[in-house]
Motif scaffolding. Structure first.
Motif, PDB file in Angstrom:
ATOM      1  N   ALA A 111      55.313   6.750 -18.565  1.00  0.00           N
ATOM      2  CA  ALA A 111      55.685   8.024 -17.940  1.00  0.00           C
ATOM      3  C   ALA A 111      57.086   7.996 -17.347  1.00  0.00           C
ATOM      4  O   ALA A 111      57.840   8.959 -17.478  1.00  0.00           O
ATOM      5  CB  ALA A 111      54.656   8.379 -16.869  1.00  0.00           C
ATOM      6  N   SER A 112      57.453   6.889 -16.688  1.00  0.00           N
ATOM      7  CA  SER A 112      58.769   6.831 -16.046  1.00  0.00           C
ATOM      8  C   SER A 112      59.893   6.845 -17.078  1.00  0.00           C
ATOM      9  O   SER A 112      60.946   7.464 -16.858  1.00  0.00           O
ATOM     10  CB  SER A 112      58.873   5.577 -15.160  1.00  0.00           C
ATOM     11  OG  SER A 112      58.532   4.412 -15.886  1.00  0.00           O
ATOM     12  N   LYS A 113      59.684   6.218 -18.235  1.00  0.00           N
ATOM     13  CA  LYS A 113      60.706   6.248 -19.290  1.00  0.00           C
ATOM     14  C   LYS A 113      60.820   7.638 -19.893  1.00  0.00           C
ATOM     15  O   LYS A 113      61.917   8.112 -20.199  1.00  0.00           O
ATOM     16  CB  LYS A 113      60.374   5.221 -20.377  1.00  0.00           C
ATOM     17  CG  LYS A 113      60.724   3.787 -20.012  1.00  0.00           C
ATOM     18  CD  LYS A 113      60.628   2.888 -21.224  1.00  0.00           C
ATOM     19  CE  LYS A 113      61.118   1.486 -20.880  1.00  0.00           C
ATOM     20  NZ  LYS A 113      61.105   0.589 -22.064  1.00  0.00           N
ATOM     21  N   LEU A 114      59.669   8.288 -20.082  1.00  0.00           N
ATOM     22  CA  LEU A 114      59.692   9.639 -20.635  1.00  0.00           C
ATOM     23  C   LEU A 114      60.400  10.600 -19.684  1.00  0.00           C
ATOM     24  O   LEU A 114      61.172  11.456 -20.120  1.00  0.00           O
ATOM     25  CB  LEU A 114      58.266  10.125 -20.903  1.00  0.00           C
ATOM     26  CG  LEU A 114      57.511   9.421 -22.041  1.00  0.00           C
ATOM     27  CD1 LEU A 114      56.123  10.011 -22.194  1.00  0.00           C
ATOM     28  CD2 LEU A 114      58.279   9.523 -23.354  1.00  0.00           C
ATOM     29  N   LYS A 115      60.158  10.441 -18.409  1.00  0.00           N
ATOM     30  CA  LYS A 115      60.840  11.299 -17.437  1.00  0.00           C
ATOM     31  C   LYS A 115      62.335  11.052 -17.471  1.00  0.00           C
ATOM     32  O   LYS A 115      63.148  11.978 -17.370  1.00  0.00           O
ATOM     33  CB  LYS A 115      60.299  11.061 -16.035  1.00  0.00           C
ATOM     34  CG  LYS A 115      60.890  12.015 -15.008  1.00  0.00           C
ATOM     35  CD  LYS A 115      60.284  11.835 -13.628  1.00  0.00           C
ATOM     36  CE  LYS A 115      60.891  12.839 -12.649  1.00  0.00           C
ATOM     37  NZ  LYS A 115      60.323  12.690 -11.280  1.00  0.00           N
ATOM     38  N   GLY A 116      62.701   9.780 -17.637  1.00  0.00           N
ATOM     39  CA  GLY A 116      64.115   9.445 -17.743  1.00  0.00           C
ATOM     40  C   GLY A 116      64.772  10.068 -18.952  1.00  0.00           C
ATOM     41  O   GLY A 116      65.975  10.348 -18.954  1.00  0.00           O
ATOM     42  N   ALA A 117      63.977  10.299 -20.004  1.00  0.00           N
ATOM     43  CA  ALA A 117      64.508  10.921 -21.231  1.00  0.00           C
ATOM     44  C   ALA A 117      64.456  12.443 -21.154  1.00  0.00           C
ATOM     45  O   ALA A 117      64.764  13.117 -22.137  1.00  0.00           O
ATOM     46  CB  ALA A 117      63.721  10.439 -22.432  1.00  0.00           C
ATOM     47  N   PRO A 163      47.660   2.332  -6.327  1.00  0.00           N
ATOM     48  CA  PRO A 163      48.079   2.661  -7.706  1.00  0.00           C
ATOM     49  C   PRO A 163      47.877   1.509  -8.690  1.00  0.00           C
ATOM     50  O   PRO A 163      47.625   1.735  -9.876  1.00  0.00           O
ATOM     51  CB  PRO A 163      49.563   3.002  -7.547  1.00  0.00           C
ATOM     52  CG  PRO A 163      49.724   3.398  -6.120  1.00  0.00           C
ATOM     53  CD  PRO A 163      48.750   2.555  -5.359  1.00  0.00           C
ATOM     54  N   GLU A 164      47.977   0.268  -8.202  1.00  0.00           N
ATOM     55  CA  GLU A 164      47.803  -0.892  -9.084  1.00  0.00           C
ATOM     56  C   GLU A 164      46.399  -0.941  -9.677  1.00  0.00           C
ATOM     57  O   GLU A 164      46.206  -1.432 -10.795  1.00  0.00           O
ATOM     58  CB  GLU A 164      48.082  -2.188  -8.310  1.00  0.00           C
ATOM     59  CG  GLU A 164      49.541  -2.380  -7.916  1.00  0.00           C
ATOM     60  CD  GLU A 164      50.441  -2.646  -9.132  1.00  0.00           C
ATOM     61  OE1 GLU A 164      49.904  -2.877 -10.238  1.00  0.00           O
ATOM     62  OE2 GLU A 164      51.671  -2.625  -8.952  1.00  0.00           O
ATOM     63  N   ASP A 165      45.406  -0.413  -8.942  1.00  0.00           N
ATOM     64  CA  ASP A 165      44.035  -0.386  -9.465  1.00  0.00           C
ATOM     65  C   ASP A 165      43.931   0.533 -10.679  1.00  0.00           C
ATOM     66  O   ASP A 165      43.171   0.261 -11.616  1.00  0.00           O
ATOM     67  CB  ASP A 165      43.066   0.083  -8.377  1.00  0.00           C
ATOM     68  CG  ASP A 165      42.911  -0.932  -7.250  1.00  0.00           C
ATOM     69  OD1 ASP A 165      43.179  -2.117  -7.500  1.00  0.00           O
ATOM     70  OD2 ASP A 165      42.535  -0.528  -6.140  1.00  0.00           O
ATOM     71  N   VAL A 166      44.681   1.620 -10.671  1.00  0.00           N
ATOM     72  CA  VAL A 166      44.687   2.545 -11.805  1.00  0.00           C
ATOM     73  C   VAL A 166      45.388   1.896 -12.991  1.00  0.00           C
ATOM     74  O   VAL A 166      44.955   2.053 -14.142  1.00  0.00           O
ATOM     75  CB  VAL A 166      45.367   3.876 -11.432  1.00  0.00           C
ATOM     76  CG1 VAL A 166      45.369   4.839 -12.615  1.00  0.00           C
ATOM     77  CG2 VAL A 166      44.675   4.520 -10.235  1.00  0.00           C
ATOM     78  N   VAL A 167      46.470   1.167 -12.727  1.00  0.00           N
ATOM     79  CA  VAL A 167      47.171   0.437 -13.794  1.00  0.00           C
ATOM     80  C   VAL A 167      46.216  -0.551 -14.458  1.00  0.00           C
ATOM     81  O   VAL A 167      46.096  -0.598 -15.694  1.00  0.00           O
ATOM     82  CB  VAL A 167      48.394  -0.323 -13.223  1.00  0.00           C
ATOM     83  CG1 VAL A 167      49.055  -1.163 -14.321  1.00  0.00           C
ATOM     84  CG2 VAL A 167      49.403   0.640 -12.624  1.00  0.00           C
ATOM     85  N   ARG A 192      54.709   2.660 -10.630  1.00  0.00           N
ATOM     86  CA  ARG A 192      55.640   3.806 -10.622  1.00  0.00           C
ATOM     87  C   ARG A 192      55.147   4.921 -11.538  1.00  0.00           C
ATOM     88  O   ARG A 192      55.299   6.105 -11.229  1.00  0.00           O
ATOM     89  CB  ARG A 192      57.037   3.353 -11.074  1.00  0.00           C
ATOM     90  CG  ARG A 192      57.797   2.563 -10.030  1.00  0.00           C
ATOM     91  CD  ARG A 192      59.251   2.392 -10.436  1.00  0.00           C
ATOM     92  NE  ARG A 192      59.373   1.716 -11.725  1.00  0.00           N
ATOM     93  CZ  ARG A 192      60.420   1.793 -12.516  1.00  0.00           C
ATOM     94  NH1 ARG A 192      61.446   2.565 -12.174  1.00  0.00           N
ATOM     95  NH2 ARG A 192      60.480   1.136 -13.658  1.00  0.00           N
ATOM     96  N   ASP A 193      54.545   4.545 -12.672  1.00  0.00           N
ATOM     97  CA  ASP A 193      54.011   5.542 -13.595  1.00  0.00           C
ATOM     98  C   ASP A 193      52.833   6.287 -12.966  1.00  0.00           C
ATOM     99  O   ASP A 193      52.716   7.508 -13.102  1.00  0.00           O
ATOM    100  CB  ASP A 193      53.563   4.870 -14.898  1.00  0.00           C
ATOM    101  CG  ASP A 193      54.703   4.163 -15.593  1.00  0.00           C
ATOM    102  OD1 ASP A 193      55.771   4.775 -15.762  1.00  0.00           O
ATOM    103  OD2 ASP A 193      54.531   2.982 -15.970  1.00  0.00           O
ATOM    104  N   VAL A 194      51.969   5.541 -12.284  1.00  0.00           N
ATOM    105  CA  VAL A 194      50.821   6.167 -11.614  1.00  0.00           C
ATOM    106  C   VAL A 194      51.299   7.124 -10.534  1.00  0.00           C
ATOM    107  O   VAL A 194      50.818   8.264 -10.428  1.00  0.00           O
ATOM    108  CB  VAL A 194      49.892   5.095 -10.997  1.00  0.00           C
ATOM    109  CG1 VAL A 194      48.759   5.759 -10.203  1.00  0.00           C
ATOM    110  CG2 VAL A 194      49.326   4.188 -12.081  1.00  0.00           C
ATOM    111  N   GLU A 195      52.249   6.694  -9.744  1.00  0.00           N
ATOM    112  CA  GLU A 195      52.770   7.537  -8.658  1.00  0.00           C
ATOM    113  C   GLU A 195      53.425   8.800  -9.207  1.00  0.00           C
ATOM    114  O   GLU A 195      53.286   9.888  -8.644  1.00  0.00           O
ATOM    115  CB  GLU A 195      53.756   6.732  -7.810  1.00  0.00           C
ATOM    116  CG  GLU A 195      53.064   5.647  -6.981  1.00  0.00           C
ATOM    117  CD  GLU A 195      54.030   4.607  -6.435  1.00  0.00           C
ATOM    118  OE1 GLU A 195      55.235   4.660  -6.813  1.00  0.00           O
ATOM    119  OE2 GLU A 195      53.602   3.745  -5.660  1.00  0.00           O
ATOM    120  N   LEU A 196      54.127   8.666 -10.329  1.00  0.00           N
ATOM    121  CA  LEU A 196      54.757   9.825 -10.958  1.00  0.00           C
ATOM    122  C   LEU A 196      53.697  10.832 -11.414  1.00  0.00           C
ATOM    123  O   LEU A 196      53.819  12.037 -11.159  1.00  0.00           O
ATOM    124  CB  LEU A 196      55.598   9.357 -12.148  1.00  0.00           C
ATOM    125  CG  LEU A 196      56.537  10.350 -12.840  1.00  0.00           C
ATOM    126  CD1 LEU A 196      57.609   9.588 -13.615  1.00  0.00           C
ATOM    127  CD2 LEU A 196      55.795  11.282 -13.797  1.00  0.00           C
TER     128      LEU A 196
END
Length: 434
Positions: free
Chosen positions: A260-266, A351-355, A333-337
């Motif tokens: 998600a964080s890379k996609l947002k960056g794009a 968030p790490e539990d979701v990861v 970071r992806d979970v938080e986003l």
């Protein structure tokens, strides 16, 4: 003498062959000719070993597969107590004889639902006995839950939730034909507003559907047509039925996208949707994903749905959904986003539990489906556009932390200052020339 010895040897040999034939005959009795008629399976060892407790009943055994396990014997007396309550509610209209006879009439269909023989300890009478006691327990448990009556099990939240989760385990299912015949016998000759499937849906599955969607979104869930295989199969049908949109598919086998964080960056924008889990779409740079509520039992439910799909040739909706989400989620970071965008409601806290949940849940799961391939292909094309790649690289290398951003701004300021000084020096030289 020689002829007599030969005849004796031949007879002994025939007897040995007959003994072996009889032994094989006993073992093959009850084994279905086609796996496609089965609906209750043992979870594959490679999947089970990753989280055994997700597939093993913790409090109550349903059906023959876990019947004799020692840690589940305490609930046997509760089952019999529920059977007594169930019969008492009939007020003499139906007897235990009626229910045993009804289940005996569907026992062959019920046996075919199991992918393996139920062992030497479960002959025909024992199998029917298990079906009757466990079926009546489920129906009485649902009735008490529906009426919100006070009960030792229902009033104890911990026991109540454990029973609910046990009723979802793939290995802990009762054939729906057994539940239906018990239900039909109970209401025989009476006008009932709901079918068996709807009774279970309204009494039990509301909680499980809300696990994924949240209470506010529950009314949008559609009830499926056709009889399910069992309670887990009903949950599967309910959640899949709500996904009605047609989608573009790619011929390429694409099951993962960038995080998600890379996609947002794009430049990809995320938008939550008030629809089914599987209505994921991408249009004009916007990735629309329905909200999923992550609670303690989410992994348990998803794992058993994915295990059930493992034996099906149809679209493996939950497997492809979990794989897609695994691609989106690499770090906290992806979970938080996704939380900020309302796509994930994280009730676990960390968030790490979701990861961990999504990174582990698809291990050893075969997924060759192209259900989301069209969405992923469009996302990849958008991400690979020149400006979007530059933007992603810029954000990843310079804006990924506050210090990196400060350093970039400082360097940019220094560049501008240096460029300004250079321009001033050039202008000064030009102006001072005679």
């Amino acid at each position: 003498m020689a002829n007599a010895a030969a005849a004796s040897f031949s007879k002994n040999n025939d007897d040995e062959i007959r003994i072996m034939v009889n032994s094989i005959e006993k073992e093959r009795v009850g084994v279905c000719s086609l796996l496609s008629v089965n609906s209750i399976f043992r979870v594959p060892p490679l999947i089970r070993k990753l989280r055994p407790e997700a597939y093993t009943p913790q409090l109550v055994s349903i059906g023959p597969l876990h019947y004799n396990e020692e840690h589940l014997q305490l609930m046997q007396s509760h089952k019999l107590r529920y059977l007594n309550h169930f019969l008492d509610r009939q007020k003499g209209k139906k007897t235990l004889d009626d229910y045993v006879k009804a289940v005996s009439e569907v026992k062959e269909d019920a046996r075919k639902c199991y992918s393996e023989t139920t062992g030497k300890g479960f002959q025909e009478d024992e199998f029917v006995k298990i079906m009757v006691i466990d079926g009546c327990f489920i129906l009485e448990f649902l009735e008490i839950n529906k009426r919100r009556e006070r009960d030792d099990l229902v009033s104890n939240d911990l026991l109540y939730w454990e029973i609910l989760q046990d009723l979802i385990n793939l290995e802990n299912q009762l054939p729906f034909c057994v539940l239906k015949c018990l239900y039909d016998k109970t209401y025989e000759g009476l006008s009932t507003p709901n079918t068996m499937s709807q009774e279970i849906y309204e009494s039990l599955l509301r909680w499980f559907v809300e696990e994924f969607h949240g209470p506010a979104k529950f009314p949008s869930i559609q009830f499926p047509e056709g009889e399910p295989k069992h309670i887990l199969g009903l949950l599967q049908k309910v959640l899949i039925k709500s996904s009605t949109r047609s989608r573009k598919e790619s011929k390429m086998e694409l099951d993962r996208t960038s995080c998600a964080s890379k996609l947002k960056g794009a430049g990809v924008k995320f938008q939550k949707a008030e629809t089914s889990l599987f209505d994921i779409n991408f249009d004009k740079g916007e990735l629309t994903i329905p909200t999923i509520v992550i609670v303690d039992s989410t992994e348990h439910i998803l794992r058993n749905l994915i295990a059930f799909e493992h034996y099906q040739e149809e679209t493996r909706f939950f497997s492809i959904y979990a794989t897609f989400m695994d691609g989106l989620i690499d770090t906290h970071r992806d979970v938080e986003l996704l939380e900020e965008e309302g796509i994930i409601e994280n009730k676990l806290g960390n968030p790490e539990d979701v990861v961990t949940l999504f990174n582990n849940i698809v291990k050893h799961v075969v997924n060759n489906d192209t259900y989301f391939s069209g969405v992923i292909e469009d996302v990849e094309k958008y991400q690979k556009k020149l400006w979007n790649r530059w933007r992603e690289s810029l954000i990843e290398n310079y804006f990924n932390t506050p210090w990196a951003l400060i350093s970039f701004i400082a360097a940019l300021f220094l560049l501008i200052f240096t460029l300004g000084q250079t321009i001033c020096s050039i202008l000064q030289v030009v102006w001072t020339k005679p």
